[in-house]
Design a protein around this motif. Structure first.
Motif, PDB file in Angstrom:
ATOM      1  N   LYS A  14       0.498  -1.027   0.206  1.00  9.47           N
ATOM      2  CA  LYS A  14       0.401  -0.088   0.262  1.00  9.47           C
ATOM      3  C   LYS A  14       0.860   1.299  -0.117  1.00  9.47           C
ATOM      4  O   LYS A  14       2.175   1.067   0.188  1.00  9.47           O
ATOM      5  CB  LYS A  14      -0.678  -0.104   1.586  1.00  9.47           C
ATOM      6  N   GLY A  15      -0.006   2.268   0.161  1.00  7.22           N
ATOM      7  CA  GLY A  15       1.099   3.943  -0.291  1.00  7.22           C
ATOM      8  C   GLY A  15       1.097   4.441  -1.593  1.00  7.22           C
ATOM      9  O   GLY A  15       0.974   3.824  -2.439  1.00  7.22           O
ATOM     10  N   PRO A  16       2.160   5.024  -1.226  1.00 13.11           N
ATOM     11  CA  PRO A  16       3.211   6.219  -3.255  1.00 13.11           C
ATOM     12  C   PRO A  16       3.188   4.919  -3.559  1.00 13.11           C
ATOM     13  O   PRO A  16       3.966   4.538  -3.261  1.00 13.11           O
ATOM     14  CB  PRO A  16       3.336   7.196  -2.450  1.00 13.11           C
ATOM     15  N   TRP A  17       3.571   5.339  -4.983  1.00 11.48           N
ATOM     16  CA  TRP A  17       3.700   4.050  -6.267  1.00 11.48           C
ATOM     17  C   TRP A  17       5.512   5.011  -6.006  1.00 11.48           C
ATOM     18  O   TRP A  17       5.532   6.023  -5.927  1.00 11.48           O
ATOM     19  CB  TRP A  17       3.426   4.021  -7.251  1.00 11.48           C
ATOM     20  N   THR A  18       5.906   3.842  -6.359  1.00  8.86           N
ATOM     21  CA  THR A  18       7.386   4.031  -6.787  1.00  8.86           C
ATOM     22  C   THR A  18       7.337   4.224  -8.616  1.00  8.86           C
ATOM     23  O   THR A  18       6.798   3.801  -9.378  1.00  8.86           O
ATOM     24  CB  THR A  18       8.125   2.849  -6.542  1.00  8.86           C
ATOM     25  N   PRO A  19       8.362   5.230  -8.503  1.00  9.09           N
ATOM     26  CA  PRO A  19       8.547   5.291 -10.209  1.00  9.09           C
ATOM     27  C   PRO A  19       8.856   3.412 -11.280  1.00  9.09           C
ATOM     28  O   PRO A  19       8.145   3.630 -12.199  1.00  9.09           O
ATOM     29  CB  PRO A  19       9.471   5.563 -10.556  1.00  9.09           C
ATOM     30  N   ALA A 162       9.658  13.599  -8.955  1.00 14.24           N
ATOM     31  CA  ALA A 162       9.176  14.666 -10.700  1.00 14.24           C
ATOM     32  C   ALA A 162       9.810  13.801 -11.931  1.00 14.24           C
ATOM     33  O   ALA A 162       9.336  13.611 -13.003  1.00 14.24           O
ATOM     34  CB  ALA A 162       8.926  15.469 -11.023  1.00 14.24           C
ATOM     35  N   SER A 163      11.069  13.484 -11.688  1.00 10.47           N
ATOM     36  CA  SER A 163      12.139  13.666 -12.498  1.00 10.47           C
ATOM     37  C   SER A 163      11.528  12.080 -13.129  1.00 10.47           C
ATOM     38  O   SER A 163      12.027  11.636 -14.381  1.00 10.47           O
ATOM     39  CB  SER A 163      13.336  13.664 -12.325  1.00 10.47           C
ATOM     40  N   SER A 164      11.876  11.178 -12.310  1.00 14.16           N
ATOM     41  CA  SER A 164      11.180  10.234 -12.727  1.00 14.16           C
ATOM     42  C   SER A 164       9.760   9.618 -13.080  1.00 14.16           C
ATOM     43  O   SER A 164       9.651   8.883 -14.748  1.00 14.16           O
ATOM     44  CB  SER A 164      10.941   9.037 -11.088  1.00 14.16           C
ATOM     45  N   THR A 165       9.040  10.894 -13.347  1.00 13.51           N
ATOM     46  CA  THR A 165       7.783  10.399 -13.808  1.00 13.51           C
ATOM     47  C   THR A 165       8.549  10.924 -16.052  1.00 13.51           C
ATOM     48  O   THR A 165       7.083  10.852 -16.799  1.00 13.51           O
ATOM     49  CB  THR A 165       6.574  11.422 -13.225  1.00 13.51           C
ATOM     50  N   GLU A 166       8.878  12.133 -15.276  1.00 14.96           N
ATOM     51  CA  GLU A 166       9.394  12.238 -16.799  1.00 14.96           C
ATOM     52  C   GLU A 166       9.895  11.683 -17.782  1.00 14.96           C
ATOM     53  O   GLU A 166       9.407  11.111 -19.060  1.00 14.96           O
ATOM     54  CB  GLU A 166      10.640  13.199 -16.816  1.00 14.96           C
ATOM     55  N   ASN A 167      10.722  10.450 -17.027  1.00 18.04           N
ATOM     56  CA  ASN A 167      10.711   8.819 -17.942  1.00 18.04           C
ATOM     57  C   ASN A 167       9.565   8.191 -18.313  1.00 18.04           C
ATOM     58  O   ASN A 167       9.458   7.419 -19.686  1.00 18.04           O
ATOM     59  CB  ASN A 167      11.909   8.453 -16.981  1.00 18.04           C
ATOM     60  N   ILE A 168       8.836   8.401 -17.716  1.00 21.90           N
ATOM     61  CA  ILE A 168       7.370   7.318 -17.722  1.00 21.90           C
ATOM     62  C   ILE A 168       6.404   8.647 -19.038  1.00 21.90           C
ATOM     63  O   ILE A 168       6.045   7.421 -20.052  1.00 21.90           O
ATOM     64  CB  ILE A 168       6.450   7.546 -16.722  1.00 21.90           C
ATOM     65  N   SER A 169       6.844   9.464 -18.368  1.00 16.67           N
ATOM     66  CA  SER A 169       5.798  10.383 -19.756  1.00 16.67           C
ATOM     67  C   SER A 169       6.605   9.866 -21.356  1.00 16.67           C
ATOM     68  O   SER A 169       6.082   9.787 -21.765  1.00 16.67           O
ATOM     69  CB  SER A 169       6.704  11.878 -19.558  1.00 16.67           C
TER      70      SER A 169
END
Length: 298
Positions: A14-19, A162-169
Motif C-alpha cells: 500500500k501507499g505511494p507508488w514508486t517510479p 518528478a524527474s522519474s515521471t518524466e521518464n514514464i512520460s
DNA sequence: AATTGGATCAACCGCGCGGGA
DNA sequence: TTCCCGCGCGGTTGATCCAAT
C-alpha cells in the motif's frame, strides 16, 4: 457481513507508488491495454491489488491527463456541472476529459467550495453565513477553513519523483504516437507532472477551453434530457468521450441527481461564474462569455 | 532556525451495480 | 433466480508541502 477488503492478502503493498512500479504498470498497459485489472498484479508481478493498479492508471498514469492549474473556464464548468449533477465527479469528469474525477473532486473540496463559501458570505454579510456548507449532498467537512486559496502547487513543488515521471512520460509519448487518440483529444502529451507543467506554462488554455466548450456543447441536449427526467443518463457516444468512464445507468444511490439544496442555496450560476472569473486571472473572457450564453440554456 | 497549523493531493476504503456462472 | 466477482464511484484519510509566527 460485508465484503472483505480487496487488499487483505498478505504481501499486498500500500501507499505511494514508486517510479519502478509505475513503469511496470505502464509497460504492461502499453502491451495489453487498460482493463482486466484483476490479472494485472499477477501478470506484472506488482505487489498491488487490482484496484490500486486501476486507480493509479486512471488518476495518474493515463495519457492525456492534465495536471496543474484549473483555468477559469474549467472552474466555471465544474461549478456548473456540480450544481447540475451534484457530487457526481465521474460524470463531471466526463465533460473535462483531461481531468480525473479525483482531481476535480479534490479541486472542488479545496478551492471551489471555499470560493463559494466566500461568495455566499459576500452575498449575505451576516457573520453566521459563512459557517454553513453551501452545497448539500457534499456531506464532507473540509479540513481547515482558511480563505487563503493557494494556487496549484504541483508545478513548483517538484519532488524527487518528478524527474522519474518524466521518464514514464517519455515512455508514454512513444505509445501515444502509435495509439489512437485518447479521449478524442490530441494533446498527446504525457502524464508527468513536469510535462504538464510545461504544457500549462506554454499557455494552452485556449485549446482546452475550446475542447471543453465543444465537449459541453455536444451534451446540452443530453443534459437537458437528463435533468428533465431527474436521472443521469449519459449517452454512449455523445456525453462520455472517455471510454474508461462509461457511466453506469441506474448506478445512483439517489435517483435525484440534483442534490435538492443546490437549487435553493446556490446563487445564480452566471453571476457566480462572473465572480469566479473576477477572482481568477484575466483572460478566457470570450470563452466565458460563451459559457454564459450556454448557461442560459440551462 | 524551529515550530506549528493549514492546504493540497495521492491513495485507500466501502459500497453498489452489472454481468456471468 | 441466486450468488459471486470485477469494476467503478464517492467519501475519506494521511503524508507532505508551505507559509506564518
Amino acid at each position: 457481513m460485508g465484503r472483505p477488503p480487496c487488499c487483505v492478502k498478505v504481501g499486498i503493498k500500500k501507499g505511494p507508488w514508486t517510479p519502478e512500479e509505475d513503469i511496470t504498470l505502464v509497460s504492461y498497459i502499453q502491451e495489453h491495454g487498460p482493463g482486466n485489472w484483476r490479472s494485472v498484479p499477477t501478470n506484472t508481478g506488482l505487489l498491488r491489488c487490482s484496484k490500486s493498479c486501476r486507480l493509479r492508471w486512471t488518476n495518474y498514469l493515463r495519457p492525456g491527463i492534465k495536471r496543474g492549474n484549473f483555468t477559469p473556464h474549467e472552474e466555471g464548468m465544474i461549478v456548473h456541472l456540480q450544481a447540475l449533477l451534484g457530487n457526481k465527479w465521474a460524470a463531471i469528469a466526463s465533460y473535462l476529459p483531461q481531468r480525473t474525477d479525483n482531481d476535480i473532486k479534490n479541486y472542488w473540496n479545496t478551492h471551489l467550495k471555499k470560493k463559494l463559501r466566500k461568495f455566499q458570505s459576500a452575498l449575505e454579510p451576516s457573520p453566521m453565513a459563512a459557517t454553513d456548507e453551501i452545497v448539500s449532498g457534499d456531506g464532507t467537512g473540509t479540513r481547515g477553513g482558511s480563505s487563503n486559496v493557494k494556487l496549484n502547487q504541483s508545478c513548483s513543488s517538484s519532488s524527487s519523483y518528478a524527474s522519474s515521471t518524466e521518464n514514464i512520460s517519455r515512455l508514454l509519448q512513444g505509445w501515444m504516437r502509435s495509439s489512437p487518440k485518447v479521449n478524442g483529444d490530441s494533446i498527446g502529451s504525457s502524464s508527468s507532472a513536469a510535462a504538464n507543467c510545461d504544457l500549462i506554462s506554454r499557455g494552452d488554455d485556449q485549446f482546452e477551453s475550446i475542447l471543453s466548450f465543444e465537449n459541453m456543447n455536444n451534451n446540452v441536449t443530453l443534459m437537458e434530457k437528463s435533468t428533465s427526467k431527474g436521472t443521469l443518463q449519459e449517452s454512449e457516444n455523445g456525453g462520455n468521450s472517455n471510454p474508461e468512464r462509461k457511466q453506469k445507468t441506474g448506478h445512483e444511490k439517489n435517483p435525484n441527481i440534483n442534490d435538492n439544496d443546490n437549487d435553493n442555496d446556490n446563487p445564480p450560476l452566471s453571476f457566480l461564474e462572473k465572480w469566479l472569473l473576477d477572482e481568477s486571472s484575466a483572460g478566457q473572457v470570450e470563452d466565458m462569455n460563451q459559457m454564459m450564453e450556454l448557461s442560459s440554456i440551462f
